[in-house]
Design a protein around this motif. Structure first.
Motif, PDB file in Angstrom:
ATOM      1  N   MET A   1       0.826  -1.214   0.000  1.00  0.00           N
ATOM      2  CA  MET A   1       0.000   0.000   0.000  1.00  0.00           C
ATOM      3  C   MET A   1       0.860   1.265   0.000  1.00  0.00           C
ATOM      4  O   MET A   1       0.481   2.273  -0.611  1.00  0.00           O
ATOM      5  N   MET A   2       2.024   1.233   0.650  1.00  0.00           N
ATOM      6  CA  MET A   2       2.917   2.395   0.616  1.00  0.00           C
ATOM      7  C   MET A   2       3.453   2.624  -0.797  1.00  0.00           C
ATOM      8  O   MET A   2       3.603   3.767  -1.242  1.00  0.00           O
ATOM      9  N   ALA A   3       3.756   1.543  -1.514  1.00  0.00           N
ATOM     10  CA  ALA A   3       4.190   1.680  -2.910  1.00  0.00           C
ATOM     11  C   ALA A   3       3.059   2.247  -3.770  1.00  0.00           C
ATOM     12  O   ALA A   3       3.281   3.112  -4.627  1.00  0.00           O
ATOM     13  N   LEU A   4       1.839   1.769  -3.540  1.00  0.00           N
ATOM     14  CA  LEU A   4       0.685   2.255  -4.301  1.00  0.00           C
ATOM     15  C   LEU A   4       0.399   3.720  -3.980  1.00  0.00           C
ATOM     16  O   LEU A   4       0.041   4.503  -4.870  1.00  0.00           O
ATOM     17  N   LEU A   5       0.566   4.109  -2.721  1.00  0.00           N
ATOM     18  CA  LEU A   5       0.368   5.507  -2.327  1.00  0.00           C
ATOM     19  C   LEU A   5       1.354   6.414  -3.060  1.00  0.00           C
ATOM     20  O   LEU A   5       0.982   7.486  -3.563  1.00  0.00           O
ATOM     21  N   THR A   6       2.608   5.997  -3.128  1.00  0.00           N
ATOM     22  CA  THR A   6       3.617   6.782  -3.845  1.00  0.00           C
ATOM     23  C   THR A   6       3.245   6.940  -5.311  1.00  0.00           C
ATOM     24  O   THR A   6       3.355   8.040  -5.873  1.00  0.00           O
ATOM     25  N   ALA A   7       2.774   5.860  -5.925  1.00  0.00           N
ATOM     26  CA  ALA A   7       2.377   5.927  -7.337  1.00  0.00           C
ATOM     27  C   ALA A   7       1.195   6.868  -7.535  1.00  0.00           C
ATOM     28  O   ALA A   7       1.157   7.652  -8.495  1.00  0.00           O
ATOM     29  N   GLY A   8       0.218   6.808  -6.635  1.00  0.00           N
ATOM     30  CA  GLY A   8      -0.963   7.660  -6.775  1.00  0.00           C
ATOM     31  C   GLY A   8      -0.626   9.136  -6.666  1.00  0.00           C
ATOM     32  O   GLY A   8      -1.134   9.962  -7.440  1.00  0.00           O
ATOM     33  N   ILE A   9       0.240   9.498  -5.715  1.00  0.00           N
ATOM     34  CA  ILE A   9       0.641  10.901  -5.580  1.00  0.00           C
ATOM     35  C   ILE A   9       1.402  11.350  -6.817  1.00  0.00           C
ATOM     36  O   ILE A   9       1.217  12.475  -7.309  1.00  0.00           O
TER      37      ILE A   9
ATOM     38  N   LEU B   1       6.051  25.877   0.695  1.00  0.00           N
ATOM     39  CA  LEU B   1       7.155  25.158   0.064  1.00  0.00           C
ATOM     40  C   LEU B   1       7.003  25.171  -1.454  1.00  0.00           C
ATOM     41  O   LEU B   1       7.977  25.378  -2.190  1.00  0.00           O
ATOM     42  N   GLY B   2       5.766  24.957  -1.914  1.00  0.00           N
ATOM     43  CA  GLY B   2       5.523  25.013  -3.357  1.00  0.00           C
ATOM     44  C   GLY B   2       5.832  26.383  -3.933  1.00  0.00           C
ATOM     45  O   GLY B   2       6.420  26.506  -5.022  1.00  0.00           O
ATOM     46  N   ASP B   3       5.445  27.452  -3.210  1.00  0.00           N
ATOM     47  CA  ASP B   3       5.724  28.819  -3.671  1.00  0.00           C
ATOM     48  C   ASP B   3       7.227  29.103  -3.662  1.00  0.00           C
ATOM     49  O   ASP B   3       7.764  29.722  -4.591  1.00  0.00           O
ATOM     50  N   ALA B   4       7.916  28.661  -2.607  1.00  0.00           N
ATOM     51  CA  ALA B   4       9.350  28.930  -2.485  1.00  0.00           C
ATOM     52  C   ALA B   4      10.148  28.242  -3.583  1.00  0.00           C
ATOM     53  O   ALA B   4      11.133  28.791  -4.092  1.00  0.00           O
ATOM     54  N   LEU B   5       9.718  27.044  -3.962  1.00  0.00           N
ATOM     55  CA  LEU B   5      10.432  26.285  -4.992  1.00  0.00           C
ATOM     56  C   LEU B   5       9.893  26.530  -6.393  1.00  0.00           C
ATOM     57  O   LEU B   5      10.424  25.996  -7.372  1.00  0.00           O
ATOM     58  N   GLY B   6       8.817  27.324  -6.481  1.00  0.00           N
ATOM     59  CA  GLY B   6       8.228  27.607  -7.784  1.00  0.00           C
ATOM     60  C   GLY B   6       7.652  26.385  -8.466  1.00  0.00           C
ATOM     61  O   GLY B   6       7.713  26.242  -9.688  1.00  0.00           O
ATOM     62  N   LEU B   7       7.034  25.499  -7.681  1.00  0.00           N
ATOM     63  CA  LEU B   7       6.555  24.223  -8.226  1.00  0.00           C
ATOM     64  C   LEU B   7       5.129  24.284  -8.741  1.00  0.00           C
ATOM     65  O   LEU B   7       4.699  23.396  -9.487  1.00  0.00           O
ATOM     66  N   GLY B   8       4.372  25.299  -8.327  1.00  0.00           N
ATOM     67  CA  GLY B   8       2.949  25.284  -8.651  1.00  0.00           C
ATOM     68  C   GLY B   8       2.223  24.293  -7.766  1.00  0.00           C
ATOM     69  O   GLY B   8       2.840  23.545  -6.995  1.00  0.00           O
ATOM     70  N   TRP B   9       0.890  24.264  -7.895  1.00  0.00           N
ATOM     71  CA  TRP B   9       0.137  23.402  -6.985  1.00  0.00           C
ATOM     72  C   TRP B   9       0.381  21.925  -7.241  1.00  0.00           C
ATOM     73  O   TRP B   9       0.387  21.116  -6.311  1.00  0.00           O
ATOM     74  N   ARG B  10       0.616  21.532  -8.502  1.00  0.00           N
ATOM     75  CA  ARG B  10       0.858  20.110  -8.779  1.00  0.00           C
ATOM     76  C   ARG B  10       2.158  19.639  -8.142  1.00  0.00           C
ATOM     77  O   ARG B  10       2.224  18.570  -7.519  1.00  0.00           O
ATOM     78  N   GLY B  11       3.215  20.420  -8.315  1.00  0.00           N
ATOM     79  CA  GLY B  11       4.496  20.041  -7.739  1.00  0.00           C
ATOM     80  C   GLY B  11       4.464  20.031  -6.225  1.00  0.00           C
ATOM     81  O   GLY B  11       5.057  19.150  -5.586  1.00  0.00           O
ATOM     82  N   ALA B  12       3.760  21.009  -5.644  1.00  0.00           N
ATOM     83  CA  ALA B  12       3.676  21.082  -4.186  1.00  0.00           C
ATOM     84  C   ALA B  12       2.968  19.860  -3.618  1.00  0.00           C
ATOM     85  O   ALA B  12       3.411  19.258  -2.628  1.00  0.00           O
TER      86      ALA B  12
END
Length: 448
Positions: free
Chosen positions: A107-115, A181-192
């Motif tokens: 389930m931890m592997a599946l969680l990583t894939a889903g995110i 963190l997303g704003d500081a790294l300039g990732l946008g909402w998807r990256g954050a």
């Protein structure tokens, strides 16, 4: 002859010394193994909320970038809870097939894939990734209490309290750092939101030793008779279903009290997690501050969970925690409805403390009302299955009511009103009884 006798005695002393050292080494190895297992369980617990909570601070950005309505955004936040309810009953079956520990690691592997899927562009991937990670969370929610019941049989109250602390810690971290963190790294909402895949991947890696050591499937054990005694006293073996003295859970009044208490406290919690930032920003508060207050609520929830952990062994039941938690949460919702910004810090403090007591109590009674780890898995599947199906209505209905009325007062007061039946159910679920005791299990006909 005397020399031979002395040699025999010396060899006997050496043998006893070796046996003592061997026993000591075995105990040390077992303690070390339990410590590593406990760390793994708590890290997994910390991963069971960020995939859901991280969306809330970014919900305004998600709506702006995708054009989602409030109702559709409510559906996005409701999907995980809906999956929790629909898929939770499958966890016990999966555990029997491949083993608890292997199932939890999978389930931890599946969680990583889903995110990670949510990093891809498009609305389809946003919802598809949410469904995948929600499936992983649904089964993990059920598997963790069973693992705790099985491996920490004399520390159930302590471990369930620490587990709820881990849940709140992960939620607080996600609510507090995702947006900045997303704003500081300039990732946008998807990256954050996608950054949390790294956290779940770490949990998977640290859980790998448990997967290697675990049996490929759960072997049934001999039935064991259990009587109602103190908290934290548990089984010495997992019992099989015995039709003569083990009722179907759906025929148990106590099982339904545990289930509905779990469902209502989840409903009010997830509705607040989904919409509190929206409530506060609609009254003029900045997005960053609203996200901070959501994080504050979850941080204070740790205090509630720690309070439960410290006091649970001193009480014969969990009724005081259920009643106090319900009252604090209800007061915070009334306060949010009447003075959302002016008293925001106070309302978040009350809600966090109440929520910490509620989730700790809800998770603990699932295990403490169960006579063995097999029954705990069944009870966990029922409580989190039916309970989360009920909870799934919360974020969606709040969004619908807001769209219909254009304000937040009615939805918040409705959530506050639900704290009344939640209190009554907590009183029933918190009493010191066991599921298979004749006095605590009643048929549905009797209950009616």
């Amino acid at each position: 002859m005397q020399t031979v006798t002395c040699e025999i005695r010396q060899e006997a002393r050496i043998g006893r010394g070796q046996e003592t050292r061997t026993g000591k080494d075995t105990r040390i190895g077992k303690d070390r193994g339990l410590f590593v297992l406990a760390v793994g369980v708590l890290l997994i617990g910390a991963n069971l909320r960020p995939g859901v909570v991280a969306v809330s601070p970014e919900l305004a950005a998600i709506r702006a970038g995708t054009g989602l309505s409030a109702s559709a955004a409510g559906l996005l936040t409701t999907l995980p809870i809906l999956c929790f309810g629909l898929l939770a009953p499958l966890a016990a079956r999966l555990a029997r097939r491949i083993g608890r520990e292997r199932a939890l690691g999978t389930m931890m592997a599946l969680l990583t894939a889903g995110i990670a899927i949510r990093l891809l562009p498009g609305l389809v991937t946003l919802f598809a990734g949410t469904i995948v990670l929600s499936a992983a969370l649904a089964l993990s929610n059920v598997l963790v209490p069973s693992v705790i019941k099985h491996h920490f049989d004399h520390r159930v109250g302590l471990m369930m309290g620490l587990y709820s602390v881990a849940l709140f810690s992960g939620a607080a971290l996600a609510a507090g750092v995702t947006l900045p963190l997303g704003d500081a790294l300039g990732l946008g909402w998807r990256g954050a939101v996608g950054l949390w895949a790294l956290f779940s991947a770490l949990a998977f890696v640290l859980w790998l030793p448990q997967m290697r050591r675990a049996p490929a499937a759960e072997a049934p054990a001999a039935p064991v008779a259990v009587s109602p005694q103190t908290l934290d006293e548990v089984d010495t073996a997992d019992a099989d279903d015995n039709p003569a003295d083990r009722r179907k859970l759906r025929h148990s009044r106590l099982a339904w009290q545990v289930t509905l208490f779990m469902g209502l406290q989840s409903l009010v919690y997830y509705a607040c997690v989904a919409w509190i930032p929206g409530v506060l920003t609609s009254h003029g508060m900045g997005e960053s501050k609203a996200g901070f207050l959501l994080s504050l609520m979850n941080l204070v929830g740790i205090t509630g969970s720690l309070t439960f952990t410290a006091l649970v062994r001193r009480t014969r039941n969990q009724v005081p925690f259920a009643v106090c938690g319900s009252l604090l949460f209800g007061c915070s919702l009334v306060g949010l409805a009447l003075a959302p910004v002016g008293g925001a810090y106070l309302w978040m403090l009350l809600q966090g403390l109440g929520g910490g007591l509620l989730i700790s109590t809800a998770l603990a009674v699932i295990v403490l009302r169960s006579p063995d780890s097999t029954r705990a898995a069944e009870m966990s599947g029922m409580a989190q299955g039916f309970g989360y199906l009920l909870a799934a209505a919360g974020p969606f209905l709040v969004g619908v009511l807001h769209d219909a009325t254009g304000q937040w007062t009615l939805p918040l007061l409705l959530l506050a009103a639900l704290c009344v039946p939640m209190t009554l159910l907590g009183i029933g679920a918190g009493r010191n009884r066991r599921l298979d005791d004749p006095a605590s299990a009643a048929s549905t006909a009797t209950a009616r």
